[in-house]
Design a protein around this motif. Structure first.
Motif, PDB file in Angstrom:
ATOM      1  N   ALA A 166     -71.731   3.621 -29.998  1.00 40.30           N
ATOM      2  CA  ALA A 166     -73.166   3.316 -29.930  1.00 40.30           C
ATOM      3  C   ALA A 166     -73.514   2.379 -28.781  1.00 40.30           C
ATOM      4  O   ALA A 166     -74.664   2.350 -28.330  1.00 40.30           O
ATOM      5  CB  ALA A 166     -73.630   2.706 -31.254  1.00 40.30           C
ATOM      6  N   GLU A 170     -76.601   7.214 -27.024  1.00 37.21           N
ATOM      7  CA  GLU A 170     -77.616   7.280 -28.075  1.00 37.21           C
ATOM      8  C   GLU A 170     -77.164   8.304 -29.116  1.00 37.21           C
ATOM      9  O   GLU A 170     -77.049   9.500 -28.814  1.00 37.21           O
ATOM     10  CB  GLU A 170     -78.974   7.691 -27.497  1.00 37.21           C
ATOM     11  N   GLU A 172     -78.177  10.166 -32.359  1.00 41.61           N
ATOM     12  CA  GLU A 172     -79.368  10.463 -33.160  1.00 41.61           C
ATOM     13  C   GLU A 172     -79.036  10.579 -34.644  1.00 41.61           C
ATOM     14  O   GLU A 172     -79.769  10.107 -35.502  1.00 41.61           O
ATOM     15  CB  GLU A 172     -80.028  11.744 -32.656  1.00 41.61           C
ATOM     16  N   GLN A 223     -78.577   0.136 -37.369  1.00 44.67           N
ATOM     17  CA  GLN A 223     -79.176   1.209 -36.586  1.00 44.67           C
ATOM     18  C   GLN A 223     -78.820   2.597 -37.104  1.00 44.67           C
ATOM     19  O   GLN A 223     -79.455   3.586 -36.733  1.00 44.67           O
ATOM     20  CB  GLN A 223     -78.782   1.083 -35.107  1.00 44.67           C
ATOM     21  N   LEU A 249     -75.917  13.658 -30.068  1.00 47.56           N
ATOM     22  CA  LEU A 249     -76.241  12.658 -29.056  1.00 47.56           C
ATOM     23  C   LEU A 249     -77.582  12.959 -28.395  1.00 47.56           C
ATOM     24  O   LEU A 249     -77.996  14.111 -28.267  1.00 47.56           O
ATOM     25  CB  LEU A 249     -75.143  12.622 -27.992  1.00 47.56           C
ATOM     26  N   GLY A 250     -78.247  11.909 -27.946  1.00 47.13           N
ATOM     27  CA  GLY A 250     -79.530  12.074 -27.281  1.00 47.13           C
ATOM     28  C   GLY A 250     -79.406  12.588 -25.869  1.00 47.13           C
ATOM     29  O   GLY A 250     -80.349  13.189 -25.326  1.00 47.13           O
ATOM     30  N   ASP A 251     -78.253  12.405 -25.238  1.00 41.76           N
ATOM     31  CA  ASP A 251     -78.038  12.789 -23.842  1.00 41.76           C
ATOM     32  C   ASP A 251     -77.121  14.010 -23.783  1.00 41.76           C
ATOM     33  O   ASP A 251     -75.943  13.945 -24.127  1.00 41.76           O
ATOM     34  CB  ASP A 251     -77.412  11.618 -23.092  1.00 41.76           C
TER      35      ASP A 251
END
Length: 340
Positions: A166, A170, A172, A223, A249-251
């Motif tokens: 983390a 990112e 999710e 988180q 993942l966000g990316d």
């Protein structure tokens, strides 16, 4: 400067974890186990201890005492926290390694019988003072904490993995399945219990099971509260567990190599707690590992645009080691408080 006296530890429950704690304490120079509560007969407890260690002759049974080259531990045939007189042993902390007495009221029984502090080897069922996971949140501990949990072997491994990743990616959401060695509360033959699937033989079945790590992960890593699903498969293996984690993942540009590099850096930053296996290991290879998390670099796979699958290994000895790390942490906090 005078040398600090050994930390006096009491153990309730002399199963696998209790015996591992005892063995680790015997090999240390700062811990001594002074009392052990278990319903087993002393000669059987001694026999089990000797059957597992590399040097069984170092452990002797003298009456109701387990004796080694460093300390003597009184064996008490006691089953419940309310019955154990910790006050007569002058303990600094009790480790409840039974896995049964997870309610706050049982921890209060330990405290009421004379221990200044009690540490659960597993997750609690209700609110306590602190969950401490070495390698993540030791700095949150205070000398005023009395009822503490060190999580569980699975929860610690999962939290260390998420905490390491983390800081760089990112995340999710995700899911975890622990492919877990069978446990002492499972039946070896089909036997009617409180759960349908867990009533089936642990020795010849893969048994789907729930896992409560997700319920407490937000307490350790806020988180991720509500973002992670957790489950278990209990398999016919006696030792060695596998953490199978899928991350969204966000990316989309993150690949398997990037994840592996982050975990290699995490292992370098937290030696003795996190490691990375570069070889194609299997479950028996992790037996005897004192790590909380052994990341499997060959098991990292990218699926689609945003999903990364990881594999990690762990076994109970790593968790027993972290329990004693928590004991040492609180002894240090007490010493600092006294010196202030």
């Amino acid at each position: 400067m005078t040398q600090r006296r050994p930390i006096r530890v009491g153990i309730m429950g002399f199963g696998q974890t209790g015996r591992q704690i005892y063995q680790l304490a015997a090999a240390s120079d700062d811990l001594e186990v002074v009392a052990i509560a278990d319903i087993g007969k002393p000669e059987i407890l001694h026999y089990l201890l000797c059957s597992e260690g590399s040097d069984p002759e170092q452990h002797r049974l003298e009456g109701n005492f387990l004796v080694n080259h460093r300390f003597r531990a009184r064996l008490m045939e006691i089953d419940r926290p309310a019955e154990m007189p910790w006050d007569i042993f002058g303990v600094d902390m009790v480790i409840d390694s039974t896995g049964k007495y997870r309610d706050r009221r049982y921890m209060e029984d330990h405290l009421g019988n004379g221990t200044p502090r009690v540490l659960l080897r597993t997750l609690p069922t209700d609110g306590i003072d602190r969950i401490v996971i070495p390698g993540i949140n030791e700095q949150s501990a205070t000398a005023n904490d009395r009822m503490i949990s060190a999580g569980s072997a699975t929860t610690s491994a999962l939290a260390l993995l998420f905490d390491s990743l983390a800081g760089h990616f990112e995340i999710e959401c995700g899911s975890m399945t622990t492919v877990h060695a069978f446990t002492s509360d499972q039946a070896l033959q089909d036997y009617a219990g409180s759960d349908f699937r867990r009533s089936r033989s642990a020795a010849k079945n893969i048994i789907p099971n729930s896992h409560e790590a997700a319920l407490w992960l937000g307490n350790i890593l806020p988180q991720f509260d509500g973002k992670i699903l957790t489950s278990a498969l209990n398999v016919p293996v006696q030792e060695g567990c596998l953490l199978d984690v899928n991350l969204v993942l966000g990316d989309a540009s993150v690949d398997a190599d990037a994840v592996n590099e982050v975990m290699r850096a995490a292992a370098a930053a937290k030696p003795g707690i996190i490691g990375v296996a570069e070889d194609p290991i299997v479950s028996s290879d992790v037996i005897g590992s004192p790590l909380s998390l052994l990341f499997d670099a060959k098991g990292t796979i990218k699926a689609g645009n945003n999903t990364i699958k990881t594999l990690s290994w762990y076994e109970n000895l790593g968790h027993a080691s972290r329990l004693l790390d928590v004991v040492r942490l609180y002894a240090t906090l007490d010493a600092q408080k006294e010196a202030a």
